[in-house]
Design a protein around this motif. Sequence first.
Motif, PDB file in Angstrom:
ATOM      1  N   THR A   1       0.845  -1.185   0.000  1.00  0.00           N
ATOM      2  CA  THR A   1       0.000   0.000   0.000  1.00  0.00           C
ATOM      3  C   THR A   1       0.885   1.240   0.000  1.00  0.00           C
ATOM      4  O   THR A   1       2.006   1.225   0.511  1.00  0.00           O
ATOM      5  CB  THR A   1      -0.941   0.049   1.220  1.00  0.00           C
ATOM      6  N   ALA A   2       0.368   2.319  -0.584  1.00  0.00           N
ATOM      7  CA  ALA A   2       1.048   3.615  -0.558  1.00  0.00           C
ATOM      8  C   ALA A   2      -0.039   4.677  -0.625  1.00  0.00           C
ATOM      9  O   ALA A   2      -0.643   4.891  -1.684  1.00  0.00           O
ATOM     10  CB  ALA A   2       2.026   3.755  -1.715  1.00  0.00           C
ATOM     11  N   LEU A   3      -0.314   5.294   0.503  1.00  0.00           N
ATOM     12  CA  LEU A   3      -1.390   6.279   0.608  1.00  0.00           C
ATOM     13  C   LEU A   3      -0.778   7.676   0.563  1.00  0.00           C
ATOM     14  O   LEU A   3      -0.072   8.089   1.488  1.00  0.00           O
ATOM     15  CB  LEU A   3      -2.160   6.075   1.920  1.00  0.00           C
ATOM     16  N   HIS A   4      -1.017   8.383  -0.549  1.00  0.00           N
ATOM     17  CA  HIS A   4      -0.497   9.743  -0.729  1.00  0.00           C
ATOM     18  C   HIS A   4       1.030   9.795  -0.657  1.00  0.00           C
ATOM     19  O   HIS A   4       1.610  10.715  -0.072  1.00  0.00           O
ATOM     20  CB  HIS A   4      -1.115  10.699   0.297  1.00  0.00           C
ATOM     21  N   ALA A   5       1.674   8.781  -1.235  1.00  0.00           N
ATOM     22  CA  ALA A   5       3.137   8.802  -1.364  1.00  0.00           C
ATOM     23  C   ALA A   5       3.497   9.820  -2.446  1.00  0.00           C
ATOM     24  O   ALA A   5       3.021   9.729  -3.575  1.00  0.00           O
ATOM     25  CB  ALA A   5       3.652   7.419  -1.729  1.00  0.00           C
ATOM     26  N   CYS A   6       4.330  10.787  -2.108  1.00  0.00           N
ATOM     27  CA  CYS A   6       4.569  11.930  -2.990  1.00  0.00           C
ATOM     28  C   CYS A   6       5.411  11.579  -4.204  1.00  0.00           C
ATOM     29  O   CYS A   6       6.385  10.829  -4.113  1.00  0.00           O
ATOM     30  CB  CYS A   6       5.236  13.052  -2.203  1.00  0.00           C
ATOM     31  N   ASP A   7       5.014  12.162  -5.336  1.00  0.00           N
ATOM     32  CA  ASP A   7       5.753  12.138  -6.592  1.00  0.00           C
ATOM     33  C   ASP A   7       6.197  10.725  -6.971  1.00  0.00           C
ATOM     34  O   ASP A   7       5.367   9.840  -7.127  1.00  0.00           O
ATOM     35  CB  ASP A   7       6.933  13.106  -6.510  1.00  0.00           C
ATOM     36  N   THR A   8       7.503  10.479  -7.064  1.00  0.00           N
ATOM     37  CA  THR A   8       7.987   9.188  -7.558  1.00  0.00           C
ATOM     38  C   THR A   8       7.984   8.094  -6.496  1.00  0.00           C
ATOM     39  O   THR A   8       8.320   6.951  -6.799  1.00  0.00           O
ATOM     40  CB  THR A   8       9.413   9.328  -8.115  1.00  0.00           C
ATOM     41  N   ALA A   9       7.612   8.415  -5.251  1.00  0.00           N
ATOM     42  CA  ALA A   9       7.559   7.385  -4.207  1.00  0.00           C
ATOM     43  C   ALA A   9       6.532   6.308  -4.563  1.00  0.00           C
ATOM     44  O   ALA A   9       6.699   5.137  -4.197  1.00  0.00           O
ATOM     45  CB  ALA A   9       7.227   8.007  -2.861  1.00  0.00           C
ATOM     46  N   THR A  10       5.479   6.682  -5.273  1.00  0.00           N
ATOM     47  CA  THR A  10       4.507   5.677  -5.721  1.00  0.00           C
ATOM     48  C   THR A  10       5.160   4.706  -6.702  1.00  0.00           C
ATOM     49  O   THR A  10       4.922   3.496  -6.655  1.00  0.00           O
ATOM     50  CB  THR A  10       3.287   6.355  -6.366  1.00  0.00           C
ATOM     51  N   ASP A  11       5.990   5.227  -7.595  1.00  0.00           N
ATOM     52  CA  ASP A  11       6.706   4.364  -8.542  1.00  0.00           C
ATOM     53  C   ASP A  11       7.693   3.460  -7.814  1.00  0.00           C
ATOM     54  O   ASP A  11       7.879   2.295  -8.188  1.00  0.00           O
ATOM     55  CB  ASP A  11       7.434   5.211  -9.575  1.00  0.00           C
ATOM     56  N   ASP A  12       8.318   3.989  -6.765  1.00  0.00           N
ATOM     57  CA  ASP A  12       9.224   3.165  -5.959  1.00  0.00           C
ATOM     58  C   ASP A  12       8.459   2.047  -5.262  1.00  0.00           C
ATOM     59  O   ASP A  12       8.959   0.925  -5.123  1.00  0.00           O
ATOM     60  CB  ASP A  12       9.949   4.028  -4.921  1.00  0.00           C
TER      61      ASP A  12
END
Length: 303
Positions: free
Chosen positions: A150-161
């Motif tokens: 899960t990734a809730l509101h992970a900023c910018d490229t953190a979602t890609d990470d």
Amino acid sequence: MSRRAAPPAPPLHEALPELRPGQSVALLQELHILTREGRLNQDTRRKLKQVYHLFQLIEPLLREQAEGGHAPVLADHGAGKSYLGFILYDLFFRPLGRGSIYGIETRAELVERSAALAERLGFGGMHFLHMSAAESADASGLPERIDMVTALHACDTATDDAIAFALRKRARALALVPCCQAEVAACLRQHKALQLARTPLAELWRHPLHTREIGSQLTNVLRCLYLEAQGYQVTVTELVGWEHSLKNELILARHTGQRKRSAQQRLEALLDEFGLRAALGHRFGVAPAAEGVAEPTTAAEPR
């Protein structure tokens, strides 16, 4: 004349029908959903409704991971105060009696605070790591296999990470709420004049506001195609109503093992169409264009 004693106050879960049976009142107070007096106001009722809505969307994926007595392992990237992790643990993992959650966060003070709260609440299956999503793929403190990311509101490229982490750990499911994507918008902005001269499609990001919006939309479309190309079934829905948050796009992905060749082809076509292959191809597993071969600037005709 003696006065009658006041009847005892009903249990909090009876007094507040919004709460689910067995839900941790102490946790809801720590998350400021309940006041210290155990009350809900209009704002916190809305917040609790959002919590339940998020849980209802994620719970079916968690149920699949827990089938056959399996102890599911979940990694929560960009955990912050671990709001999501604590709610999932309280509503699902604790009643289930097995499984664990790993909260991954770059701010050491939040990691320490979350670990202390988990200890106070007796949430023994919760663990917290001080690192970035990019660093976590090779970290020694995590299991070799993760069931859900899960990734809730992970900023910018953190979602890609987080997506890269999920692929590395062979995750069976993902739940992503992307936030403040700037990378694609920056690439569009850099080559805007050239694109305006070549294709009328560039009018979609001619103005700065539209550049940011198109960049955000395109980023999430590329992410969905990438997951489909890697063997995931993808659903995109709203996390909450527009009146609560503008960053409410929830991407749910479930691994099926069926890689979509068409998704890979469309992913590459979009990168080429928007002139993004050289800058972003590596993020989506796409090789750069061959030397001396120009990237196309107009969409290919449908076959």
